[in-house]
Design an enzyme around this catalytic site. Structure first.
Site, PDB file in Angstrom:
ATOM      1  N   LYS A   1       0.841  -1.209   0.000  1.00 26.93           N
ATOM      2  CA  LYS A   1       0.000   0.000   0.000  1.00 26.93           C
ATOM      3  C   LYS A   1       0.873   1.254   0.000  1.00 26.93           C
ATOM      4  O   LYS A   1       0.695   2.155  -0.822  1.00 26.93           O
ATOM      5  CB  LYS A   1      -0.899   0.005   1.248  1.00 26.93           C
ATOM      6  CG  LYS A   1      -1.535   1.356   1.554  1.00 26.93           C
ATOM      7  CD  LYS A   1      -2.418   1.310   2.780  1.00 26.93           C
ATOM      8  CE  LYS A   1      -1.730   1.476   4.105  1.00 26.93           C
ATOM      9  NZ  LYS A   1      -1.424   2.863   4.512  1.00 26.93           N
ATOM     10  N   ASN A   2       1.821   1.305   0.931  1.00 25.22           N
ATOM     11  CA  ASN A   2       2.560   2.560   1.089  1.00 25.22           C
ATOM     12  C   ASN A   2       3.539   2.820  -0.053  1.00 25.22           C
ATOM     13  O   ASN A   2       3.757   3.976  -0.429  1.00 25.22           O
ATOM     14  CB  ASN A   2       3.237   2.600   2.460  1.00 25.22           C
ATOM     15  CG  ASN A   2       2.208   2.748   3.580  1.00 25.22           C
ATOM     16  OD1 ASN A   2       1.073   3.155   3.322  1.00 25.22           O
ATOM     17  ND2 ASN A   2       2.582   2.401   4.801  1.00 25.22           N
TER      18      ASN A   2
ATOM     19  N   CYS B   1      -5.028   7.855   9.219  1.00 26.88           N
ATOM     20  CA  CYS B   1      -5.380   7.204  10.488  1.00 26.88           C
ATOM     21  C   CYS B   1      -5.228   8.156  11.667  1.00 26.88           C
ATOM     22  O   CYS B   1      -4.363   9.027  11.682  1.00 26.88           O
ATOM     23  CB  CYS B   1      -4.470   6.007  10.709  1.00 26.88           C
ATOM     24  SG  CYS B   1      -5.131   4.496  10.030  1.00 26.88           S
TER      25      CYS B   1
ATOM     26  N   ARG C   1       0.893  13.888  13.788  1.00 28.30           N
ATOM     27  CA  ARG C   1       1.355  13.757  12.406  1.00 28.30           C
ATOM     28  C   ARG C   1       1.545  15.095  11.674  1.00 28.30           C
ATOM     29  O   ARG C   1       0.887  15.388  10.674  1.00 28.30           O
ATOM     30  CB  ARG C   1       0.426  12.829  11.619  1.00 28.30           C
ATOM     31  CG  ARG C   1       0.251  11.492  12.292  1.00 28.30           C
ATOM     32  CD  ARG C   1      -0.464  10.485  11.462  1.00 28.30           C
ATOM     33  NE  ARG C   1       0.387   9.883  10.462  1.00 28.30           N
ATOM     34  CZ  ARG C   1      -0.008   8.948   9.611  1.00 28.30           C
ATOM     35  NH1 ARG C   1      -1.244   8.538   9.651  1.00 28.30           N
ATOM     36  NH2 ARG C   1       0.809   8.436   8.725  1.00 28.30           N
TER      37      ARG C   1
ATOM     38  N   ASP D   1       3.757  -0.215  12.359  1.00 29.97           N
ATOM     39  CA  ASP D   1       2.545  -0.727  11.707  1.00 29.97           C
ATOM     40  C   ASP D   1       2.243  -2.174  12.079  1.00 29.97           C
ATOM     41  O   ASP D   1       1.235  -2.733  11.630  1.00 29.97           O
ATOM     42  CB  ASP D   1       2.664  -0.593  10.177  1.00 29.97           C
ATOM     43  CG  ASP D   1       2.673   0.861   9.738  1.00 29.97           C
ATOM     44  OD1 ASP D   1       2.254   1.723  10.525  1.00 29.97           O
ATOM     45  OD2 ASP D   1       3.104   1.133   8.602  1.00 29.97           O
TER      46      ASP D   1
ATOM     47  N   ARG E   1      -9.099   0.127   4.177  1.00 30.75           N
ATOM     48  CA  ARG E   1      -8.182   1.109   3.575  1.00 30.75           C
ATOM     49  C   ARG E   1      -6.876   0.443   3.172  1.00 30.75           C
ATOM     50  O   ARG E   1      -6.198   0.919   2.265  1.00 30.75           O
ATOM     51  CB  ARG E   1      -7.843   2.208   4.606  1.00 30.75           C
ATOM     52  CG  ARG E   1      -8.945   3.190   4.867  1.00 30.75           C
ATOM     53  CD  ARG E   1      -8.477   4.225   5.868  1.00 30.75           C
ATOM     54  NE  ARG E   1      -7.122   4.642   5.520  1.00 30.75           N
ATOM     55  CZ  ARG E   1      -6.247   5.156   6.357  1.00 30.75           C
ATOM     56  NH1 ARG E   1      -6.558   5.331   7.608  1.00 30.75           N
ATOM     57  NH2 ARG E   1      -5.049   5.500   5.949  1.00 30.75           N
TER      58      ARG E   1
HETATM   59  N1  EPU Z   1       6.828  13.706  11.693  1.00 28.78           N
HETATM   60  C1  EPU Z   1       7.081  14.998  12.051  1.00 28.78           C
HETATM   61  N2  EPU Z   1       7.130  15.950  11.064  1.00 28.78           N
HETATM   62  C2  EPU Z   1       6.936  15.629   9.753  1.00 28.78           C
HETATM   63  C3  EPU Z   1       6.682  14.304   9.397  1.00 28.78           C
HETATM   64  C4  EPU Z   1       6.631  13.349  10.399  1.00 28.78           C
HETATM   65  O1  EPU Z   1       7.238  15.302  13.220  1.00 28.78           O
HETATM   66  O2  EPU Z   1       6.996  16.546   8.914  1.00 28.78           O
HETATM   67  C5  EPU Z   1       6.742  12.684  12.744  1.00 28.78           C
HETATM   68  C6  EPU Z   1       5.328  12.087  12.846  1.00 28.78           C
HETATM   69  O3  EPU Z   1       4.503  12.893  13.635  1.00 28.78           O
HETATM   70  C7  EPU Z   1       5.575  10.731  13.438  1.00 28.78           C
HETATM   71  C8  EPU Z   1       6.947  10.366  12.892  1.00 28.78           C
HETATM   72  O4  EPU Z   1       7.540  11.565  12.394  1.00 28.78           O
HETATM   73  O5  EPU Z   1       5.611  10.821  14.822  1.00 28.78           O
HETATM   74  C9  EPU Z   1       6.928   9.334  11.790  1.00 28.78           C
HETATM   75  O6  EPU Z   1       6.143   9.785  10.722  1.00 28.78           O
HETATM   76  P1  EPU Z   1       6.507   9.468   9.205  1.00 28.78           P
HETATM   77  O7  EPU Z   1       6.524  10.762   8.476  1.00 28.78           O
HETATM   78  O8  EPU Z   1       7.701   8.600   9.149  1.00 28.78           O
HETATM   79  O9  EPU Z   1       5.245   8.629   8.781  1.00 28.78           O
HETATM   80  P2  EPU Z   1       4.323   8.906   7.524  1.00 28.78           P
HETATM   81  O10 EPU Z   1       5.155   9.151   6.334  1.00 28.78           O
HETATM   82  O11 EPU Z   1       3.268   9.845   7.880  1.00 28.78           O
HETATM   83  C10 EPU Z   1       4.335   6.410   6.758  1.00 28.78           C
HETATM   84  C11 EPU Z   1       3.295   5.366   6.499  1.00 28.78           C
HETATM   85  C12 EPU Z   1       2.706   4.909   7.825  1.00 28.78           C
HETATM   86  C13 EPU Z   1       3.820   4.373   8.713  1.00 28.78           C
HETATM   87  C14 EPU Z   1       4.918   5.440   8.894  1.00 28.78           C
HETATM   88  C15 EPU Z   1       6.107   4.962   9.691  1.00 28.78           C
HETATM   89  C16 EPU Z   1       2.409   6.056   4.350  1.00 28.78           C
HETATM   90  C17 EPU Z   1       1.262   6.594   3.589  1.00 28.78           C
HETATM   91  N3  EPU Z   1       2.234   5.938   5.675  1.00 28.78           N
HETATM   92  O12 EPU Z   1       3.645   7.470   7.391  1.00 28.78           O
HETATM   93  O13 EPU Z   1       1.814   3.861   7.515  1.00 28.78           O
HETATM   94  O14 EPU Z   1       3.310   4.040   9.968  1.00 28.78           O
HETATM   95  O15 EPU Z   1       5.372   5.878   7.595  1.00 28.78           O
HETATM   96  O16 EPU Z   1       6.662   3.838   9.113  1.00 28.78           O
HETATM   97  O17 EPU Z   1       3.432   5.718   3.790  1.00 28.78           O
HETATM   98  C18 EPU Z   1      -0.046   2.476   7.870  1.00 28.78           C
HETATM   99  O18 EPU Z   1       0.207   1.940   6.775  1.00 28.78           O
HETATM  100  O19 EPU Z   1      -0.882   2.011   8.682  1.00 28.78           O
HETATM  101  C19 EPU Z   1       0.660   3.700   8.247  1.00 28.78           C
HETATM  102  C20 EPU Z   1       0.242   4.504   9.209  1.00 28.78           C
END
Ligand code: EPU
Length: 471
Positions: free
Chosen positions: A56-57, A150, A155, A348, A443
């Site tokens: 998915k991601n 989610c 975030r 995850d 999702r």
């Molecule tokens: N964070 C910040 N500032 C930012 C971006 C992130 O502080 O600008 C913090 C977030 O608040 C969080 C941490 O960094 O505490 C990690 O967030 P990250 O940006 O790594 O996650 P993401 O890109 O929002 C993706 C996956 C998630 C998965 C995470 C971590 C996608 C669409 N989502 O999210 O997937 O948990 O990386 O591996 O790629 C899921 O599939 O259920 C899911 C939530």
């Protein structure tokens, strides 16, 4: 660059230039007062083999990356789930042409005429925010909503925005929208940026943006997740020059144009992990493919520590066995986890592991260090008889000899992976478990009911009158 003169598209692709629909996924009409639920009769014993869907991601990031490319991009093995539908709709709302057929998705964004994303669609998924990088890089401007997805914590997107500024973008927040444009009116320029935290999404946004910036970009403390590697591979195949994917530093030489290419989406490591835990929690033996074992090695270690036997049948097939003969007189043993960025234990899979730990012997500590609010499944697991003490972002999980005893009940999926943990607990619980709000689960998991049924689980999807009285 690879274009697709030799690809035969069949059967009957449907072409959507302004809205994306997919007839494969069942949808409840919006005006009906019915909620879909999963009903599971446990305890289940699973056996057989399942096919793991595309990630998915990775798919979400690659679909966004097609916006960087002239001509058509063809993605294979794209999962048929609602997050992907939402992402396709976002691209369509910009004027891209999206065709979807038999797990393939072809995107041509040459006709993109708008830089403002359909805000309603975008609020549905976190991955929708990824379009900001390609839009600014290729079209010089972007207007996007603050992301949805989610409910697992705050975030923020500060790292995406600060990184884009480092590449010469002017970024402002106006009326809940993020408005970005290139400062010089021409294009992004290469620069240096160190992420305070190795955010997956920010790394992906900046990779896409820097691939089309003028000059060289150095990104440090980036995410090393496999999905970042998948994105780099697609962008490089499309003409970009990205070195270092999978390490903590990326060197990106910007190119004035990228060209659509073809890519097979790698298997979903979180879906594979969820099924590995399904084998463990039901004390069963199942095999699965395709899996890239190095992407689930942390889980393999933990399940082995508990007493499961995991074997690699061939390059891309894993067998997970937790049948009781393996540990006569005893049972799977508890173990602790602390989530962290790759190659650490994936956040995850934290909810699913929590479900498993309630069935092991002993007590364990589960610590969530990636998100600041990813424990809401504990409350639902408690409704099924689990004994769990939550304290902020950590939880003590008491095993079956310490008071946990799973028994069917009515529960609510609060988010995608938390919902998956309820399915797993429902498979292990005695009696009937009803899971509500399954749209969260759908999702991210393709055909989860059919896959579990094929392994012998007694699970069905049905509809009920509206849930409002339950929430
Ligand atoms: N964070 C910040 N500032 C930012 C971006 C992130 O502080 O600008 C913090 C977030 O608040 C969080 C941490 O960094 O505490 C990690 O967030 P990250 O940006 O790594 O996650 P993401 O890109 O929002 C993706 C996956 C998630 C998965 C995470 C971590 C996608 C669409 N989502 O999210 O997937 O948990 O990386 O591996 O790629 C899921 O599939 O259920 C899911 C939530």
């Amino acid at each position: 660059m690879a274009l697709f003169s030799n690809i035969i598209i069949s059967p009957k692709p449907f072409v959507l230039s302004c809205s994306y629909q997919n007839t494969h996924l069942s949808k409840t009409p919006q005006n009906t007062k019915q909620d879909a639920i999963f009903k599971i009769k446990g305890p289940a014993t699973l056996s057989g083999h399942i096919t793991i869907s595309g990630s998915k991601n990775s798919s979400l990031a690659l679909i966004a990356a097609t916006l960087c490319c002239s001509g058509s991009s063809l993605l294979h093995n794209v999962p048929n789930i609602s997050d992907i539908q939402a992402m396709a709709s976002i691209l369509c709302s910009l004027g891209a042409k999206v065709e979807s057929f038999d797990g393939k998705m072809m995107v041509n964004s040459d006709g993109v005429g708008k830089i403002e994303v359909d805000l309603e669609e975008m609020r549905k998924i976190r991955g929708g925010f990824f379009v900001i990088g390609p839009l600014v890089a290729r079209f010089g401007e972007a207007v996007v909503a603050l992301p949805g997805g989610c409910n697992i914590g705050k975030r923020p997107v500060d790292l995406h925005l600060r990184g884009l500024r480092a590449l010469g973008a002017v970024v402002e927040l106006r009326d809940g929208k993020v408005c970005a444009h290139t400062a010089n009116g021409k294009g992004l320029v290469g620069g240096r940026f160190r992420l305070d935290y190795p955010s997956v999404g920010a790394t992906e946004t900046l990779m896409m943006a820097a691939s089309m910036a003028d000059g060289i970009t150095l990104l440090s403390n980036v995410a090393k997740e496999p999905e970042v590697v998948d994105l780099a591979r697609f962008l490089n195949d499309s003409g970009a020059s990205i070195e270092g994917a999978g390490s903590d530093t990326l060197v990106i030489r910007g190119k004035s144009q990228l060209y659509g290419s073809e890519c097979v989406i790698r298997p979903d490591r979180i879906e594979a992990g969820t099924f590995m835990i399904a084998a463990a929690i039901t004390r069963s033996c199942i095999s699965m493919s395709p899996v890239i074992p190095s992407r689930v090695s942390c889980l393999i270690d933990k399940l082995s520590e508990a007493g499961c036997k995991i074997s690699q049948v061939d390059q891309h097939t894993l067998r997970v066995s937790a049948v009781p003969e393996l540990y006569p007189g005893d049972d799977l043993k508890s173990f602790g986890i602390k989530t962290s960025p790759f190659p650490g234990f994936p956040t995850d899979l934290q909810p699913q592991i929590m479900a498993l730990l309630t069935t092991c012997t002993g007590s364990s500590l589960v610590e969530e260090s990636v998100f600041d609010n990813r424990m809401s499944h504990a409350r639902e697991l408690q409704k099924l008889g689990a004994r769990i003490q939550v304290n902020g972002n950590s939880a003590i999980v008491f095993g079956k000899d310490k008071g946990s005893s799973l028994c069917g009940s009515r529960v609510i999926a609060r988010d995608l992976r938390g919902g998956a943990s309820l399915i797993l607990a429902g498979l292990a619980a005695k009696g009937t478990t009803e899971i509500h709000k399954i749209e969260h689960i759908e999702r991210g998991y393709e055909n989860i009911v059919t896959k579990l049924q094929n392994l012998g689980a007694d699970i069905e999807r049905s509809t009920l009158p509206s849930l409002s009285s339950l929430v």
